[in-house]
Design an enzyme around this catalytic site. Structure first.
Site, mmCIF file in Angstrom:
data_model
loop_
_atom_site.group_PDB
_atom_site.id
_atom_site.type_symbol
_atom_site.label_atom_id
_atom_site.label_comp_id
_atom_site.label_asym_id
_atom_site.label_seq_id
_atom_site.Cartn_x
_atom_site.Cartn_y
_atom_site.Cartn_z
ATOM 1 N N ASP A 31 0.847 -1.196 0.000
ATOM 2 C CA ASP A 31 0.000 0.000 0.000
ATOM 3 C C ASP A 31 0.879 1.242 0.000
ATOM 4 O O ASP A 31 1.898 1.287 0.708
ATOM 5 C CB ASP A 31 -0.900 -0.009 1.259
ATOM 6 C CG ASP A 31 -2.144 0.858 1.103
ATOM 7 O OD1 ASP A 31 -1.992 2.072 0.882
ATOM 8 O OD2 ASP A 31 -3.258 0.318 1.209
ATOM 9 N N ASN A 32 0.484 2.249 -0.778
ATOM 10 C CA ASN A 32 1.273 3.499 -0.777
ATOM 11 C C ASN A 32 0.768 4.492 0.275
ATOM 12 O O ASN A 32 1.292 5.598 0.385
ATOM 13 C CB ASN A 32 1.279 4.138 -2.173
ATOM 14 C CG ASN A 32 -0.114 4.559 -2.630
ATOM 15 O OD1 ASN A 32 -1.077 4.500 -1.866
ATOM 16 N ND2 ASN A 32 -0.215 4.992 -3.879
ATOM 17 N N LYS A 35 -4.368 6.732 0.576
ATOM 18 C CA LYS A 35 -5.748 6.760 1.091
ATOM 19 C C LYS A 35 -5.872 5.907 2.353
ATOM 20 O O LYS A 35 -6.824 6.057 3.103
ATOM 21 C CB LYS A 35 -6.727 6.206 0.046
ATOM 22 C CG LYS A 35 -6.805 7.011 -1.221
ATOM 23 C CD LYS A 35 -7.728 8.178 -1.041
ATOM 24 C CE LYS A 35 -7.737 9.085 -2.248
ATOM 25 N NZ LYS A 35 -8.616 10.230 -2.080
ATOM 26 N N TYR A 141 -14.823 5.895 -13.143
ATOM 27 C CA TYR A 141 -14.500 4.895 -12.122
ATOM 28 C C TYR A 141 -14.925 3.504 -12.599
ATOM 29 O O TYR A 141 -14.118 2.571 -12.661
ATOM 30 C CB TYR A 141 -15.179 5.268 -10.799
ATOM 31 C CG TYR A 141 -15.167 4.173 -9.761
ATOM 32 C CD1 TYR A 141 -13.967 3.592 -9.338
ATOM 33 C CD2 TYR A 141 -16.367 3.702 -9.196
ATOM 34 C CE1 TYR A 141 -13.966 2.572 -8.389
ATOM 35 C CE2 TYR A 141 -16.370 2.699 -8.253
ATOM 36 C CZ TYR A 141 -15.168 2.134 -7.856
ATOM 37 O OH TYR A 141 -15.166 1.127 -6.918
ATOM 38 N N LYS A 145 -12.513 0.207 -13.946
ATOM 39 C CA LYS A 145 -12.590 -1.125 -13.311
ATOM 40 C C LYS A 145 -12.902 -2.178 -14.380
ATOM 41 O O LYS A 145 -12.366 -3.278 -14.363
ATOM 42 C CB LYS A 145 -13.683 -1.130 -12.240
ATOM 43 C CG LYS A 145 -13.310 -0.359 -10.991
ATOM 44 C CD LYS A 145 -12.418 -1.226 -10.130
ATOM 45 C CE LYS A 145 -12.006 -0.547 -8.857
ATOM 46 N NZ LYS A 145 -11.331 -1.432 -7.922
ATOM 47 N N ASN A 170 -22.115 -1.076 -2.068
ATOM 48 C CA ASN A 170 -21.627 -0.360 -0.885
ATOM 49 C C ASN A 170 -21.159 -1.291 0.225
ATOM 50 O O ASN A 170 -21.968 -1.975 0.844
ATOM 51 C CB ASN A 170 -22.746 0.535 -0.340
ATOM 52 C CG ASN A 170 -23.212 1.519 -1.391
ATOM 53 O OD1 ASN A 170 -22.454 2.371 -1.819
ATOM 54 N ND2 ASN A 170 -24.449 1.368 -1.832
ATOM 55 N N PHE A 206 -29.761 13.539 -1.344
ATOM 56 C CA PHE A 206 -29.757 14.040 -2.724
ATOM 57 C C PHE A 206 -31.040 13.612 -3.445
ATOM 58 O O PHE A 206 -31.048 12.649 -4.189
ATOM 59 C CB PHE A 206 -28.515 13.538 -3.458
ATOM 60 C CG PHE A 206 -27.227 13.979 -2.807
ATOM 61 C CD1 PHE A 206 -26.824 15.308 -2.906
ATOM 62 C CD2 PHE A 206 -26.445 13.089 -2.087
ATOM 63 C CE1 PHE A 206 -25.652 15.728 -2.288
ATOM 64 C CE2 PHE A 206 -25.278 13.506 -1.470
ATOM 65 C CZ PHE A 206 -24.879 14.832 -1.568
ATOM 66 N N GLY A 281 -27.017 11.446 -12.698
ATOM 67 C CA GLY A 281 -26.626 10.046 -12.897
ATOM 68 C C GLY A 281 -26.872 9.142 -11.701
ATOM 69 O O GLY A 281 -26.286 8.070 -11.634
ATOM 70 N N ASP A 282 -27.698 9.564 -10.738
ATOM 71 C CA ASP A 282 -28.026 8.702 -9.591
ATOM 72 C C ASP A 282 -29.309 7.932 -9.897
ATOM 73 O O ASP A 282 -30.402 8.507 -9.839
ATOM 74 C CB ASP A 282 -28.270 9.574 -8.345
ATOM 75 C CG ASP A 282 -27.240 9.344 -7.264
ATOM 76 O OD1 ASP A 282 -26.374 8.464 -7.441
ATOM 77 O OD2 ASP A 282 -27.309 10.058 -6.240
HETATM 78 N N1 LIG Z 1 -15.909 0.837 -0.358
HETATM 79 C C1 LIG Z 1 -16.880 0.405 -1.153
HETATM 80 O O1 LIG Z 1 -18.059 0.533 -0.849
HETATM 81 C C2 LIG Z 1 -16.519 -0.300 -2.454
HETATM 82 C C3 LIG Z 1 -17.560 -0.746 -3.286
HETATM 83 C C4 LIG Z 1 -17.233 -1.418 -4.470
HETATM 84 C C5 LIG Z 1 -15.903 -1.640 -4.793
HETATM 85 N N2 LIG Z 1 -14.918 -1.192 -3.967
HETATM 86 C C6 LIG Z 1 -13.521 -1.434 -4.357
HETATM 87 O O2 LIG Z 1 -12.859 -2.039 -3.265
HETATM 88 C C7 LIG Z 1 -11.514 -1.591 -3.191
HETATM 89 C C8 LIG Z 1 -11.219 -1.090 -1.786
HETATM 90 O O3 LIG Z 1 -12.125 -0.060 -1.447
HETATM 91 P P1 LIG Z 1 -11.946 0.727 -0.072
HETATM 92 O O4 LIG Z 1 -13.226 1.405 0.220
HETATM 93 O O5 LIG Z 1 -11.330 -0.170 0.927
HETATM 94 O O6 LIG Z 1 -10.895 1.830 -0.530
HETATM 95 P P2 LIG Z 1 -9.738 2.513 0.323
HETATM 96 O O7 LIG Z 1 -9.440 3.817 -0.370
HETATM 97 O O8 LIG Z 1 -10.067 2.545 1.754
HETATM 98 O O9 LIG Z 1 -8.514 1.513 0.105
HETATM 99 C C9 LIG Z 1 -7.744 1.507 -1.060
HETATM 100 C C10 LIG Z 1 -6.287 1.375 -0.627
HETATM 101 O O10 LIG Z 1 -5.463 1.289 -1.790
HETATM 102 C C11 LIG Z 1 -4.297 2.079 -1.600
HETATM 103 N N3 LIG Z 1 -3.817 2.467 -2.935
HETATM 104 C C12 LIG Z 1 -4.480 3.162 -3.895
HETATM 105 N N4 LIG Z 1 -3.700 3.299 -4.984
HETATM 106 C C13 LIG Z 1 -2.525 2.662 -4.724
HETATM 107 C C14 LIG Z 1 -1.331 2.447 -5.470
HETATM 108 N N5 LIG Z 1 -1.165 2.951 -6.695
HETATM 109 N N6 LIG Z 1 -0.328 1.762 -4.879
HETATM 110 C C15 LIG Z 1 -0.465 1.247 -3.619
HETATM 111 N N7 LIG Z 1 -1.571 1.410 -2.885
HETATM 112 C C16 LIG Z 1 -2.588 2.124 -3.423
HETATM 113 C C17 LIG Z 1 -4.779 3.253 -0.753
HETATM 114 O O11 LIG Z 1 -3.730 3.880 -0.036
HETATM 115 C C18 LIG Z 1 -5.788 2.567 0.172
HETATM 116 O O12 LIG Z 1 -5.177 2.103 1.351
HETATM 117 C C19 LIG Z 1 -11.343 -0.527 -4.262
HETATM 118 O O13 LIG Z 1 -10.703 -1.127 -5.362
HETATM 119 C C20 LIG Z 1 -12.761 -0.142 -4.612
HETATM 120 O O14 LIG Z 1 -12.869 0.230 -5.969
HETATM 121 C C21 LIG Z 1 -15.199 -0.525 -2.821
#
Ligand SMILES: NC(=O)c1ccc[n+]([C@@H]2O[C@H](COP(=O)([O-])OP(=O)(O)OC[C@H]3O[C@@H](n4cnc5c(N)ncnc54)[C@H](O)[C@@H]3O)[C@@H](O)[C@H]2O)c1
Length: 326
Positions: A31-32, A35, A141, A145, A170, A206, A281-282
């Site tokens: 992880d970088n 986020k 987005y 994906k 979600n 919304f 778009g909702d």
């Molecule tokens: N949260 C939701 O409701 C939801 C719903 C559908 C899909 N998702 C998918 O699930 C995954 C996780 O979601 P989340 O809510 O935990 O997100 P999050 O932002 O909490 O976690 C994502 C993590 O990825 C790391 N990251 C991002 N880009 C990076 C890179 N280039 N190199 C290294 N690390 C990197 C961030 O630092 C973060 O810790 C995502 O791919 C998201 O698209 C989430």
């Protein structure tokens, strides 16, 4: 197994890590921290603080840690931001994703579970959405994906990659240790809980003139532990071949008002709301079907009740009122 979890310092990735460790796997979080949070990395997991775009570091990690499979959670995932700045999303979700696929290929790691999104479907007319629905993303987005899913399919046919892609809406809820701490926070339940702790004044709704029972949008909420279990289950079944699975909460989903009412009941606090205009778009209702993953992998969600989901998130919020320390 020795598993690399990209984005393992994020919300869902930390819970996936926790569940993998509980099952006796060895986990390397990659992880970088753009986020995610250092404090979200579960003790027992090794943490590599690096960007996925750094192919050399990635190859080195896959090799030295003798990684056998990857669960890919790292991505940017803010729908609105993706429409304002698609370049950021193509760069991180597609270009950087391809660096991961190529590093895996070079290192001979060919098992991958991908956290996709039901945003790949866009706005289908039929609910609940099953895997046969047409993919037609309405924002960058979802588009990025889907682009990564397509790349995985070609890597499967050409190089024998085995992947599972999980499409869901979600994620919600928390474990005792791991919860949701995003900045900015765009998800309804943590926003409503921020109002309960007085970190925020009100919840903006919304639009309340949708063709739903109470006029507010209906959505699908899945407990983060149930999601994590689906990722691990899919990983264990990759030998059967690559697959796409939808994950949903079952039933009719929950309206925005129902979620806010549940937060009021669970927290015992009044949650003021303000009704604003609809967001572009909702769609009125978005619910995914889990029938395929239930039938084929035997996935059974344990925490479907919205009250249980909100209760777990509230307990985490009470224990971590300012989110993660680091
Ligand atoms: N949260 C939701 O409701 C939801 C719903 C559908 C899909 N998702 C998918 O699930 C995954 C996780 O979601 P989340 O809510 O935990 O997100 P999050 O932002 O909490 O976690 C994502 C993590 O990825 C790391 N990251 C991002 N880009 C990076 C890179 N280039 N190199 C290294 N690390 C990197 C961030 O630092 C973060 O810790 C995502 O791919 C998201 O698209 C989430």
């Amino acid at each position: 197994m020795r598993i690399l979890v990209t984005g393992g310092a994020g919300y869902i990735g930390s819970v996936v890590t926790e569940e993998l460790l509980n099952d006796g796997h060895q986990v390397v979080v990659y992880d970088n921290l753009t986020k995610g949070h250092r404090a979200a990395v579960v003790p027992g997991a090794q943490c590599v603080h690096a960007d996925l775009g750094d192919g050399q570091r990635l190859r080195q990690t896959l090799k030295h840690e003798q990684i056998e499979a990857v669960i890919h959670m790292a991505a940017y995932s803010l729908v609105g931001e993706s429409s304002m700045n698609p370049a950021k999303y193509y760069q991180n979700n597609v270009t950087t994703g391809l660096v991961l696929l190529d590093a895996m290929l070079e290192s001979g790691v060919k098992k991958l579970v991908f956290s996709s999104t039901a945003a790949t479907y866009g706005e289908p007319k039929q609910q609940p959405i099953d895997e046969s629905a047409l993919t037609n993303p309405t924002n960058p987005y979802g588009e990025t994906k889907l682009a990564f899913e397509r790349a995985m399919a070609w890597y499967d046919s050409a190089y024998g990659f085995r992947y599972a892609s999980l499409r869901y809406f979600n994620a919600a809820g928390a474990t005792m240790r791991c919860g949701e701490d995003h900045d900015p926070e765009s998800h309804l339940i943590p926003i409503a809980l921020q109002v309960a702790t007085e970190a925020r004044e009100y919840v903006e709704i919304f639009g309340d003139d949708y063709p739903t029972p109470d006029g507010t949008c209906v959505r699908d909420y899945i407990h983060v532990v149930d999601l994590a279990r689906a990722h691990i289950l899919a990983l264990g079944e990759l030998e059967k071949g690559s697959q796409i699975f939808n994950l949903g909460c079952g039933g009719d989903g929950y309206s925005v008002r129902q979620v806010i009412d549940t937060v009021q009941e669970v927290t015992g606090k009044e949650i003021p709301t303000r009704v604003g205009p609809r967001r572009a778009g909702d769609p009125s209702t978005l619910i995914a079907s889990s029938e395929k993953i239930k039938a084929e992998l035997g996935w059974q969600p344990k925490y479907q009740d919205l009250r249980v989901i909100v209760e777990s998130a509230w307990q985490w919020t009470l224990a971590n009122p300012r989110g993660y320390s680091d």
